[in-house]
Design a protein around this motif. Sequence first.
Motif, mmCIF file in Angstrom:
data_model
loop_
_atom_site.group_PDB
_atom_site.id
_atom_site.type_symbol
_atom_site.label_atom_id
_atom_site.label_comp_id
_atom_site.label_asym_id
_atom_site.label_seq_id
_atom_site.Cartn_x
_atom_site.Cartn_y
_atom_site.Cartn_z
ATOM 1 N N PHE A 1 0.853 -1.189 0.000
ATOM 2 C CA PHE A 1 0.000 0.000 0.000
ATOM 3 C C PHE A 1 0.884 1.232 0.000
ATOM 4 O O PHE A 1 1.887 1.276 0.686
ATOM 5 N N ARG A 2 0.486 2.208 -0.811
ATOM 6 C CA ARG A 2 1.327 3.398 -0.973
ATOM 7 C C ARG A 2 0.734 4.629 -0.308
ATOM 8 O O ARG A 2 -0.440 4.635 0.044
ATOM 9 N N ALA A 3 1.589 5.655 -0.184
ATOM 10 C CA ALA A 3 1.125 6.928 0.374
ATOM 11 C C ALA A 3 -0.004 7.470 -0.493
ATOM 12 O O ALA A 3 -0.025 7.244 -1.708
ATOM 13 N N LEU A 4 -0.956 8.150 0.116
ATOM 14 C CA LEU A 4 -2.079 8.714 -0.631
ATOM 15 C C LEU A 4 -1.640 9.964 -1.385
ATOM 16 O O LEU A 4 -0.677 10.620 -1.002
ATOM 17 N N GLN A 5 -2.364 10.280 -2.434
ATOM 18 C CA GLN A 5 -2.077 11.514 -3.147
ATOM 19 C C GLN A 5 -2.580 12.700 -2.321
ATOM 20 O O GLN A 5 -3.530 12.566 -1.555
ATOM 21 N N GLU A 6 -1.924 13.817 -2.557
ATOM 22 C CA GLU A 6 -2.280 15.001 -1.785
ATOM 23 C C GLU A 6 -3.751 15.381 -1.968
ATOM 24 O O GLU A 6 -4.447 15.706 -0.998
ATOM 25 N N ALA A 7 -4.217 15.304 -3.208
ATOM 26 C CA ALA A 7 -5.611 15.680 -3.494
ATOM 27 C C ALA A 7 -6.575 14.773 -2.727
ATOM 28 O O ALA A 7 -7.648 15.217 -2.297
ATOM 29 N N THR A 8 -6.179 13.515 -2.560
ATOM 30 C CA THR A 8 -7.032 12.582 -1.823
ATOM 31 C C THR A 8 -7.107 12.981 -0.354
ATOM 32 O O THR A 8 -8.183 12.961 0.249
ATOM 33 N N VAL A 9 -5.950 13.354 0.202
ATOM 34 C CA VAL A 9 -5.927 13.777 1.610
ATOM 35 C C VAL A 9 -6.830 15.001 1.793
ATOM 36 O O VAL A 9 -7.637 15.061 2.726
ATOM 37 N N VAL A 10 -6.735 15.939 0.858
ATOM 38 C CA VAL A 10 -7.579 17.141 0.922
ATOM 39 C C VAL A 10 -9.056 16.726 0.905
ATOM 40 O O VAL A 10 -9.855 17.158 1.740
ATOM 41 N N GLN A 11 -9.379 15.854 -0.037
ATOM 42 C CA GLN A 11 -10.764 15.425 -0.206
ATOM 43 C C GLN A 11 -11.307 14.742 1.062
ATOM 44 O O GLN A 11 -12.415 15.042 1.507
ATOM 45 N N ILE A 12 -10.502 13.846 1.637
ATOM 46 C CA ILE A 12 -10.964 13.139 2.838
ATOM 47 C C ILE A 12 -11.127 14.127 4.003
ATOM 48 O O ILE A 12 -12.097 14.060 4.754
ATOM 49 N N LEU A 13 -10.190 15.050 4.123
ATOM 50 C CA LEU A 13 -10.294 16.052 5.204
ATOM 51 C C LEU A 13 -11.559 16.890 5.049
ATOM 52 O O LEU A 13 -12.254 17.195 6.019
ATOM 53 N N ARG A 14 -11.851 17.221 3.793
ATOM 54 C CA ARG A 14 -13.039 18.047 3.524
ATOM 55 C C ARG A 14 -14.317 17.258 3.795
ATOM 56 O O ARG A 14 -15.210 17.747 4.455
ATOM 57 N N THR B 1 -9.077 25.891 2.987
ATOM 58 C CA THR B 1 -7.777 26.488 3.299
ATOM 59 C C THR B 1 -6.986 25.587 4.238
ATOM 60 O O THR B 1 -5.803 25.321 4.029
ATOM 61 N N ARG B 2 -7.649 25.107 5.290
ATOM 62 C CA ARG B 2 -6.969 24.263 6.277
ATOM 63 C C ARG B 2 -6.539 22.944 5.630
ATOM 64 O O ARG B 2 -5.410 22.493 5.812
ATOM 65 N N ALA B 3 -7.448 22.344 4.858
ATOM 66 C CA ALA B 3 -7.137 21.064 4.220
ATOM 67 C C ALA B 3 -5.938 21.209 3.277
ATOM 68 O O ALA B 3 -5.048 20.362 3.251
ATOM 69 N N LEU B 4 -5.930 22.313 2.530
ATOM 70 C CA LEU B 4 -4.830 22.538 1.585
ATOM 71 C C LEU B 4 -3.512 22.796 2.314
ATOM 72 O O LEU B 4 -2.434 22.481 1.806
ATOM 73 N N ALA B 5 -3.591 23.350 3.517
ATOM 74 C CA ALA B 5 -2.371 23.594 4.296
ATOM 75 C C ALA B 5 -1.843 22.302 4.890
ATOM 76 O O ALA B 5 -0.634 22.052 4.926
ATOM 77 N N ILE B 6 -2.751 21.450 5.349
ATOM 78 C CA ILE B 6 -2.345 20.217 6.037
ATOM 79 C C ILE B 6 -1.837 19.157 5.057
ATOM 80 O O ILE B 6 -0.838 18.484 5.314
ATOM 81 N N ALA B 7 -2.527 19.022 3.919
ATOM 82 C CA ALA B 7 -2.251 17.888 3.021
ATOM 83 C C ALA B 7 -0.776 17.719 2.622
ATOM 84 O O ALA B 7 -0.260 16.606 2.714
ATOM 85 N N PRO B 8 -0.068 18.785 2.204
ATOM 86 C CA PRO B 8 1.328 18.541 1.814
ATOM 87 C C PRO B 8 2.183 18.048 2.979
ATOM 88 O O PRO B 8 3.092 17.250 2.798
ATOM 89 N N LEU B 9 1.859 18.525 4.196
ATOM 90 C CA LEU B 9 2.639 18.134 5.373
ATOM 91 C C LEU B 9 2.335 16.709 5.814
ATOM 92 O O LEU B 9 3.133 16.056 6.472
ATOM 93 N N ALA B 10 1.150 16.223 5.443
ATOM 94 C CA ALA B 10 0.743 14.876 5.855
ATOM 95 C C ALA B 10 1.503 13.798 5.096
ATOM 96 O O ALA B 10 1.539 12.644 5.504
#
Length: 376
Positions: A165-178, A186-195
Amino acid sequence: MSFSQIRDQEIALRLLQGMCRRERIPNGLLFWGPDGVGKSLAALEFAKAVNCEARNGDACGQCLSCRKITNRNHGDILYIAPEGKGRLINVKAIESMTEMVIYRPFEGGTRVVLIYDADRMHEAAQNKFLKTLEEPPSKTVFVLITTSPRRLLPTILSRCHRIRFRALQEATVVQILREKEQCSETRALAIAPLAQGSMTRALDLLHSDRREAVLDIIKRLASREDPLVVSELFTAHLQEKEKQITAELKAEWSGKPEEGGESPEMEKEGLEALVAGRIRREVQEYLRLFDSWYRDEMMQAVSAGEALLFNRDQMAHLARDISLDGQSVKLAAINEAARYIERNMQSQRVFRDLFFELARPVTGTALRPPGRQAGG
Ligand SMILES: [Zn+2]
């Protein structure tokens, strides 16, 4: 519910669906990869798919079998996870499982034994499990889920079919957070790259004040506040965190009766080790954030694209006019600090030394790679 709700794991899912469709499933499967990318969810959907009445290589989510698994009352799905004070899978848990799997599956399908954090299996437990895996009962699949396969016996690994299993894509992290956390864009976009592709880390960043603390320290150091004073501030913050962690673990610890009755000294040692381990991990997450910042400044200095930055929401605050050599020294200092923490050096001292290093001004002597225009 079906495999379709698992994101960014096309290769893993294709393999699993193929196995279900052909009804050729190995006795041992190893789901491995980073934390928070969907391994446990995939394991559960897999258990449903192999037992689904629709028999189309996926879980329909509607049939009796699927519903029973969703409600955790399917007689043939067994769950094993670390427990007790040591957070281990002990030999007793494996023994009671092996006693159950000698019988045919109760519901007539395929028995699936899900072993979460399989690397937390005690050595004796691993040996016991190996025996079962060497002579696997019929119609039984063992799914081992782990972030650290290397902690498992090579003899266990060699008997398992590995699914990565691989790391998730950034857009996916944003989507799940949203979607799941009702996080602002704004918060999701700030967190996703750091995640860095892990939902566990994303949620941790969402619910902790770690990042705010790190940004505050960086700002202070950049505005030439005395690193000694800054390190005292940070130490106070960390001590507060340590107190919280200790209180949480103590409460958890006292609530769990342990079989076997360890001596009070051993109990105390066990708790101390657990607290120390958790604090060490916490401190490493702080260092990771410091690292992301100075790395970004370096990227910015060489005019790398925005997409490569971790702290995209803070672009205006990233220093641009830096010397690459000076910045490399800072990054090396963070790396060194991480090593000291790993070796259990006192965090107060480690951060004091680190902050002196990070406070060194590196502006004004910017070295730019040839062909690049200063100032972007
Ligand atoms: Zn079904």
